[in-house]
Motif scaffolding. Structure first.
Motif, PDB file in Angstrom:
ATOM      1  N   PRO A  35       0.810  -1.226   0.000  1.00 60.91           N
ATOM      2  CA  PRO A  35       0.000   0.000   0.000  1.00 60.91           C
ATOM      3  C   PRO A  35       0.840   1.271   0.000  1.00 60.91           C
ATOM      4  O   PRO A  35       0.335   2.343  -0.313  1.00 60.91           O
ATOM      5  N   MET A  36       2.125   1.178   0.351  1.00 57.38           N
ATOM      6  CA  MET A  36       3.006   2.346   0.396  1.00 57.38           C
ATOM      7  C   MET A  36       4.339   2.012  -0.277  1.00 57.38           C
ATOM      8  O   MET A  36       5.370   1.889   0.389  1.00 57.38           O
ATOM      9  N   PRO A  37       4.368   1.834  -1.600  1.00 55.53           N
ATOM     10  CA  PRO A  37       5.595   1.367  -2.261  1.00 55.53           C
ATOM     11  C   PRO A  37       6.776   2.319  -2.166  1.00 55.53           C
ATOM     12  O   PRO A  37       7.916   1.898  -2.389  1.00 55.53           O
ATOM     13  N   ALA A  38       6.547   3.595  -1.847  1.00 53.01           N
ATOM     14  CA  ALA A  38       7.667   4.522  -1.701  1.00 53.01           C
ATOM     15  C   ALA A  38       8.204   4.556  -0.274  1.00 53.01           C
ATOM     16  O   ALA A  38       9.186   5.248  -0.002  1.00 53.01           O
ATOM     17  N   ALA A  39       7.585   3.827   0.647  1.00 58.12           N
ATOM     18  CA  ALA A  39       8.032   3.797   2.038  1.00 58.12           C
ATOM     19  C   ALA A  39       9.276   2.918   2.163  1.00 58.12           C
ATOM     20  O   ALA A  39       9.555   2.086   1.294  1.00 58.12           O
ATOM     21  N   GLY A  86       5.533   9.864   0.371  1.00 59.53           N
ATOM     22  CA  GLY A  86       6.135   9.128  -0.732  1.00 59.53           C
ATOM     23  C   GLY A  86       5.233   9.068  -1.944  1.00 59.53           C
ATOM     24  O   GLY A  86       4.000   9.095  -1.832  1.00 59.53           O
ATOM     25  N   PHE A  87       5.857   8.973  -3.100  1.00 63.16           N
ATOM     26  CA  PHE A  87       5.150   8.946  -4.385  1.00 63.16           C
ATOM     27  C   PHE A  87       5.819   7.870  -5.233  1.00 63.16           C
ATOM     28  O   PHE A  87       7.046   7.837  -5.355  1.00 63.16           O
ATOM     29  N   ILE A 128       8.816   2.081 -11.768  1.00 61.12           N
ATOM     30  CA  ILE A 128       9.218   3.138 -12.696  1.00 61.12           C
ATOM     31  C   ILE A 128       9.870   4.300 -11.951  1.00 61.12           C
ATOM     32  O   ILE A 128      10.926   4.795 -12.340  1.00 61.12           O
ATOM     33  N   HIS A 129       9.248   4.729 -10.863  1.00 57.77           N
ATOM     34  CA  HIS A 129       9.720   5.931 -10.171  1.00 57.77           C
ATOM     35  C   HIS A 129       9.330   5.846  -8.703  1.00 57.77           C
ATOM     36  O   HIS A 129       8.190   5.519  -8.371  1.00 57.77           O
ATOM     37  N   TYR A 130      10.293   6.143  -7.827  1.00 57.62           N
ATOM     38  CA  TYR A 130      10.031   6.219  -6.395  1.00 57.62           C
ATOM     39  C   TYR A 130      10.671   7.486  -5.846  1.00 57.62           C
ATOM     40  O   TYR A 130      11.800   7.814  -6.192  1.00 57.62           O
ATOM     41  N   ILE A 131       9.961   8.188  -5.002  1.00 56.88           N
ATOM     42  CA  ILE A 131      10.546   9.339  -4.320  1.00 56.88           C
ATOM     43  C   ILE A 131       9.928   9.432  -2.934  1.00 56.88           C
ATOM     44  O   ILE A 131       8.738   9.175  -2.753  1.00 56.88           O
ATOM     45  N   ARG A 132      10.767   9.776  -1.976  1.00 58.10           N
ATOM     46  CA  ARG A 132      10.314   9.864  -0.590  1.00 58.10           C
ATOM     47  C   ARG A 132      10.885  11.139   0.014  1.00 58.10           C
ATOM     48  O   ARG A 132      12.062  11.453  -0.189  1.00 58.10           O
ATOM     49  N   ASP A 168       8.593  13.117 -14.853  1.00 57.54           N
ATOM     50  CA  ASP A 168       8.334  13.106 -16.294  1.00 57.54           C
ATOM     51  C   ASP A 168       8.020  11.684 -16.722  1.00 57.54           C
ATOM     52  O   ASP A 168       8.789  10.752 -16.431  1.00 57.54           O
ATOM     53  N   LEU A 169       6.898  11.506 -17.424  1.00 57.59           N
ATOM     54  CA  LEU A 169       6.442  10.180 -17.814  1.00 57.59           C
ATOM     55  C   LEU A 169       5.984  10.179 -19.259  1.00 57.59           C
ATOM     56  O   LEU A 169       5.530  11.213 -19.773  1.00 57.59           O
ATOM     57  N   PRO A 170       6.043   9.025 -19.916  1.00 60.08           N
ATOM     58  CA  PRO A 170       5.442   8.917 -21.255  1.00 60.08           C
ATOM     59  C   PRO A 170       3.927   8.853 -21.152  1.00 60.08           C
ATOM     60  O   PRO A 170       3.368   8.619 -20.075  1.00 60.08           O
ATOM     61  N   SER A 171       3.264   9.045 -22.253  1.00 59.26           N
ATOM     62  CA  SER A 171       1.793   9.054 -22.254  1.00 59.26           C
ATOM     63  C   SER A 171       1.269   7.628 -22.263  1.00 59.26           C
ATOM     64  O   SER A 171       0.885   7.081 -23.297  1.00 59.26           O
ATOM     65  N   GLU A 172       1.255   7.003 -21.083  1.00 58.16           N
ATOM     66  CA  GLU A 172       0.796   5.634 -20.904  1.00 58.16           C
ATOM     67  C   GLU A 172      -0.051   5.566 -19.639  1.00 58.16           C
ATOM     68  O   GLU A 172      -0.218   6.551 -18.932  1.00 58.16           O
ATOM     69  N   GLU A 173      -0.548   4.386 -19.348  1.00 59.15           N
ATOM     70  CA  GLU A 173      -1.311   4.153 -18.121  1.00 59.15           C
ATOM     71  C   GLU A 173      -0.382   3.570 -17.066  1.00 59.15           C
ATOM     72  O   GLU A 173       0.435   2.684 -17.366  1.00 59.15           O
TER      73      GLU A 173
END
Length: 664
Positions: free
Chosen positions: A267-271, A461-462, A472-476, A495-500
């Motif tokens: 539930p908190m992958p950036a933790a 975290g994000f 793809i991306h983690y930041i805390r 910055d991300l590509p136009s995807e889901e």
């Protein structure tokens, strides 16, 4: 843990043996025994036929209808195993298969010795080590710890020290267990790391436990190591995950598999720790104490459970635990329960109910508390459990299929949910990428720090994962807030590509129990260099701007992530327009209209706030302005910003939710 399925090996088999093998693989043990009895009538010394019949009889003995049949089948199986050992003790995996029989007879010391011997004879067999681990595990959880330690100290097997440490760990003697794990250099890396992970989780050292599991995953270099790791998680795996695991043989694919397994559930992958992993190992410790099952899974127990079609294949993966234990491992403690002749467990979020009661047939009781189709005694609403017995059985069958194919996270009971407003916005980024921003505001006024300090320490975290759960991306970030100070807004950017993508955001008090965790699917907009387009809208309380600001970098936006404004509201609106057309004089010409569309419960219609025509020389301008919404009543609205390019006749629009409330 559970005994892994048996494995059979040979290059070429005669037709009769081939048919028997197919019957054994299909779990049609009675048919297999009939075929093999015929073969052995002609040649009683056929070692392969004896081997197959020993396995078939052993497995047939797990599904008795009369108590004496257990002993009859197992005794016949034992005679076949003993015959093979006198002929060729190195035949295939005979020692391990015989060890499984001893485990069925609860002679775990003998099972362990046979498994250790098999490991020495045939270290190349993938399934030997995981099965031997299950022998040791069952021994320590079914015996007094002091008695188990005394026996384990006298064993020379490579796994004995590991489980000696586990006996200390189970009694809370963590330092003694750690000392053993640190000096057990002969153990395979995966086994040592998983032992340390369990120890750290038991110590409530969540970050250290998570790191140990992650190291175990990154160290996977063989199918044996992967099977060992799978033993720790199979009781919460989904049917598709089980099938996928069985198709993998490459170490790199195993690493991806386990990383995805935990990413999907976290539930908190950036933790710094995996909360779902923490909860899983907590449940394992409880299940080993309270829900251990030391018998055989069989389908004869009741009319309801006699149909295997009620159960997904994941059911048997947890056969070391009672039926209540299986549900507990997957879903945790029930949100509500009843007690009576049967016990019923209710889970509110998934709206599932499970009924447990003992059933005995012909004086044989399969499991003390197992699944039954309907409640007996106090129960929940009929809309949940069924209108009558037939309806209850139909609903229970669905709950079983769903419940045994899914799992859920639970926060510790003292956790308090934190309402943290956040908002995402997408804008044109660099080199064809899209800039995604998340603004959030920590509600420190809701916090009551457990310490006497006037400040709180918050971790936010994000995280972004692909749709197949690859990271793809983690930041805390860490922030210290002073209680009573004005609320401030923080921001994540990527910055991300136009995807889901799967996106996750969390915020938690480091020294307290407030937690917010959100996970959702997010489709990133694409902003090209041609064609009229528009960014997302941001609503702000105010901004600071340099004179003649014409770029995003010239602004500091004080975004309001909740989208709630007190009347008379004058929020600031920010957005970007891309690729306006230019007239021959080099200028753009477009019309902008702003409207508030009330939600369905409102009595009023849409409100046009402003319409204006604009000109300029920038084909991709930034727009920011204060918008008076004083005419609107209190309530929830959708702000619609509509752009008409008056040169080409093309149009584009963007919306954002806004709430107007009374000023306090």
């Amino acid at each position: 843990m559970v005994i892994v399925c048996f494995f059979l090996f040979w290059q070429v088999a005669p037709t009769g043996l081939d048919s028997a093998l197919r019957a054994v693989e299909a779990h049609e043990y009675g048919d297999a025994v009939d075929i093999l009895d015929g073969i052995l009538l002609s040649d009683s010394t056929d070692v392969t036929a004896r081997y197959l019949r020993a396995i078939a009889l052993r497995e047939q003995g797990r599904n008795p209808t009369l108590l004496n049949r257990i002993q009859r089948f197992l005794s016949r199986s034992e005679r076949d195993f003993e015959f093979i050992l006198t002929q060729d003790s190195s035949f295939q995996d005979i020692l391990l298969q015989y060890g499984i029989l001893k485990r069925y007879r609860n002679d775990l010391q003998r099972a362990i010795k046979l498994g250790e011997a098999q490991l020495n004879y045939r270290p190349d067999l993938d399934h030997t080590l995981p099965t031997l681990l299950s022998f040791y595990w069952r021994y320590i959880v079914t015996h007094d710890s002091e008695e188990a330690r005394q026996w384990l100290r006298g064993q020379s097997g490579v796994l004995a020290p590991l489980f000696l440490g586990r006996t200390y760990e189970r009694q809370g003697m963590f330092s003694a267990a750690e000392q053993i794990y640190n000096t057990s250099d002969d153990l395979p890396t995966t086994i040592t790391l998983l032992a340390r992970a369990r120890l750290e989780f038991a110590r409530v050292q969540w970050e250290a436990g998570t790191r140990a599991v992650e190291e175990a995953i990154s160290s996977l270099d063989s199918r044996v190591a992967a099977l060992v790791l799978f033993e720790d998680i199979k009781m919460i795996a989904r049917p598709t995950e089980v099938a996928m695991f069985e198709e993998i043989y490459d170490p790199a694919e195993y690493q991806d598999y386990f990383n995805v397994f935990w990413n999907r559930r976290n539930p908190m992958p950036a933790a710094p720790y995996n909360a779902r992993m923490v909860e899983h190992y907590r449940r394992l410790r409880i299940a080993e104490q309270d829900y251990l099952f030391n018998g055989f899974r069989s389908w004869f127990r009741s009319e309801f459970t006699s149909l295997e079609s009620y159960f997904p294949p994941t059911y048997l993966l947890s056969s070391d635990y009672t039926d209540r234990g299986i549900i507990f491992l997957r879903h945790g403690e029930p949100d509500d329960y009843t007690m009576g002749e049967s016990n019923s467990w209710l889970y509110h979020d998934s709206l599932m109910v499970f009924h447990f009661a003992p059933t005995c047939i012909a004086q044989i009781c399969g499991i003390t508390d197992h699944f039954v189709p309907s409640p007996r005694g106090p129960t929940f609403a009929s809309s949940i459990v069924g209108l009558d017995e037939l309806d209850a059985e139909r609903i229970s069958a669905k709950y079983l299929m769903d419940g045994l194919s899914t799992d859920r996270h639970q926060w510790p009971t003292d956790t308090r949910s934190w309402s943290v407003p956040y908002v995402l916005g997408a804008f044109r980024g660099m080199e064809g990428q899209t800039l995604v921003e998340m603004y959030y505001q920590i509600p420190i006024h809701e916090s009551r720090s457990s310490s006497e300090s006037d400040s709180i320490h918050v971790e936010a975290g994000f995280a972004v994962h692909s749709m197949d759960w690859k990271g793809i991306h983690y930041i805390r970030e860490h922030h210290v807030y002073t209680l009573g100070a004005p609320l401030r807004v923080n921001r994540f950017q990527v910055d991300l590509p136009s995807e889901e993508f799967h996106v996750a955001f969390h915020a938690r008090e480091v020294d307290d129990v407030h937690v917010h965790a959100s996970r959702f699917t997010y489709t990133v907009s694409e902003f090209t260099e041609i064609g009229l387009q528009m960014s997302d809208i941001l609503l702000a309380d105010s901004l600071d701007a340099l004179p003649d600001a014409s770029a995003r970098e010239d602004l500091i936006l004080y975004v309001n992530p909740s989208g709630e404004f007190s009347q008379p509201a004058v929020p600031l609106i920010y957005y970007e327009i891309y690729n306006l057309s230019k007239a021959p004089d080099g200028q753009t010409r477009y019309e902008v209209s702003y409207s508030l569309i009330p939600d369905e419960s409102a009595q009023q219609g849409a409100i046009t706030l402003q319409t204006s025509e604009q000109r300029g020389i920038d084909d991709s301008p930034i727009v920011y302005l204060s918008m008076d919404m004083g005419e609107a009543n209190f309530g929830s609205y959708t702000l619609d910003v509509h752009i008409d390019d008056l040169i080409t006749g093309t149009a584009v629009s963007s919306t954002r939710e806004v709430t107007l409330s009374r000023k306090e």
